[in-house]
Design a protein around this motif. Structure first.
Motif, PDB file in Angstrom:
ATOM      1  N   ASN A 202       0.917  -1.245   0.124  1.00 46.89           N
ATOM      2  CA  ASN A 202       0.015  -0.062  -0.097  1.00 46.89           C
ATOM      3  C   ASN A 202       0.948   1.273  -0.161  1.00 46.89           C
ATOM      4  O   ASN A 202       1.911   1.460   1.011  1.00 46.89           O
ATOM      5  N   MET A 213     -13.449  -0.402  -1.510  1.00 44.61           N
ATOM      6  CA  MET A 213     -13.269  -1.992  -1.679  1.00 44.61           C
ATOM      7  C   MET A 213     -13.871  -2.784  -0.571  1.00 44.61           C
ATOM      8  O   MET A 213     -13.589  -2.476   0.553  1.00 44.61           O
ATOM      9  N   ASN A 234      -6.858  -3.003  -4.592  1.00 44.18           N
ATOM     10  CA  ASN A 234      -6.810  -1.890  -4.362  1.00 44.18           C
ATOM     11  C   ASN A 234      -5.829  -0.993  -5.378  1.00 44.18           C
ATOM     12  O   ASN A 234      -6.055   0.122  -5.543  1.00 44.18           O
TER      13      ASN A 234
END
Length: 316
Positions: A202, A213, A234
């Motif tokens: 991330n 999401m 993502n």
């Protein structure tokens, strides 16, 4: 052939390209490949040549194989243009005056300049000071008032800047808007993100209106359909969102905009599907990468390209 866009980021390389262009111009005027350098030394400052760096720049052109000359201890008296130098000079001349490439480069240049003005607390009355900056030219050729006005109006129409447009048609008191700030910061965030090895992490891109999401949110790293993880989905969603928001300034050819919008929509739909398919997501990311590669807006296209490639690399 030299990468002109990359060379333009180096003041010394750009200076040398300009010098090569002037040597080619003199060669054309005199109708011969052998060019005496007296004019470069005596009048070069009037042609935008840095005379103080002339000897070193001529030696750099020689090292590149663009000219041939003897290098005495004093001034270099003459040079001869080589075919490789002629090819580079012609490409330099063509690219720097190409209206499409100039327009694509000017959009991010203007919005980035206004962002810098915003950070500095400045409130420019017009674009006069922009024209004095290095960004006020493309490959050393200054942007015209018409080019700047046309691009500023486009940025205003898109909501990236606000400005006053009096009856004379000029753009006055330009200010970057929240949308413009977001685009600049999004580009910088994507460009500064490290490219991970294997699995995507991330990167905390600050992307507005990212998709929510709903995939095992309480189980980090949980495996989804087709072995897709939450992180992978993502990252793909972030690419779709960034591509949609940055498309207007990427410099992607107009005839490819409809295709790009369809690819974005398909990618958004797939990552939000109940059972997203890894193969389809990967194909759509590759298609996105191909379209982004067509962009002429330098840093923005590079940043989004890196972001997309990272998402692809994370799909195993």
């Amino acid at each position: 052939m030299i990468d002109l866009e990359a060379a333009a980021k180096s003041p010394s390389k750009l200076r040398q390209l300009h010098l090569l262009g002037e040597i080619y111009r003199l060669s054309e005027e005199w109708g011969r490949l052998d060019v005496p350098t007296a004019g470069l030394y005596n009048e070069g400052h009037e042609w935008g040549i840095d005379v103080s760096a002339l000897r070193g720049d001529l030696k750099a052109l020689l090292a590149n194989g663009w000219i041939y000359t003897e290098v005495p201890s004093g001034k270099i008296p003459d040079v001869r243009l080589e075919q490789a130098g002629i090819d580079v000079a012609l490409e330099y001349k063509r690219v720097r005056s190409n209206p499409r490439q100039r327009a694509s480069a000017l959009k991010p240049a203007l919005i980035n300049w206004l962002y810098d003005q915003y950070l500095a607390g400045e409130e420019p009355k017009d674009f006069t000071s922009f024209k004095a900056e290095p960004e006020g030219s493309y490959l050393g050729l200054a942007y015209t008032d018409d080019e700047i006005t046309r691009t500023a109006k486009w940025l205003k129409d898109k909501g990236y800047i606000q400005a006053w447009t009096p009856i004379n048609g000029k753009v006055m008191s330009p200010r970057i808007t929240a949308s413009g700030i977001h685009i600049v910061e999004l580009t910088e965030s994507a460009g500064s993100a490290p490219k991970p090895e294997g699995m995507i992490v991330n990167n905390n891109f600050n992307i507005r209106d990212s998709h929510s999401m709903n995939f095992a949110l309480n189980s980090p790293g949980a495996v989804q359909s087709n072995t897709l993880t939450t992180e992978q989905l993502n990252e793909a969603a972030k690419v779709a969102t960034a591509f949609r928001q940055m498309l207007p300034i990427l410099g992607v050819p107009d005839e490819k905009h409809e295709e790009a919008q369809q690819v974005i929509a398909d990618l958004e739909e797939e990552v939000s599907a109940a059972e997203p398919k890894q193969g389809r997501i990967k194909n759509l990311l590759f298609k996105s990468l191909e379209l982004v590669a067509l962009g002429t807006a330098g840093g923005a296209a590079d940043a989004l390209g890196a972001m997309t490639q990272s998402a692809i690399d994370g799909l195993v």
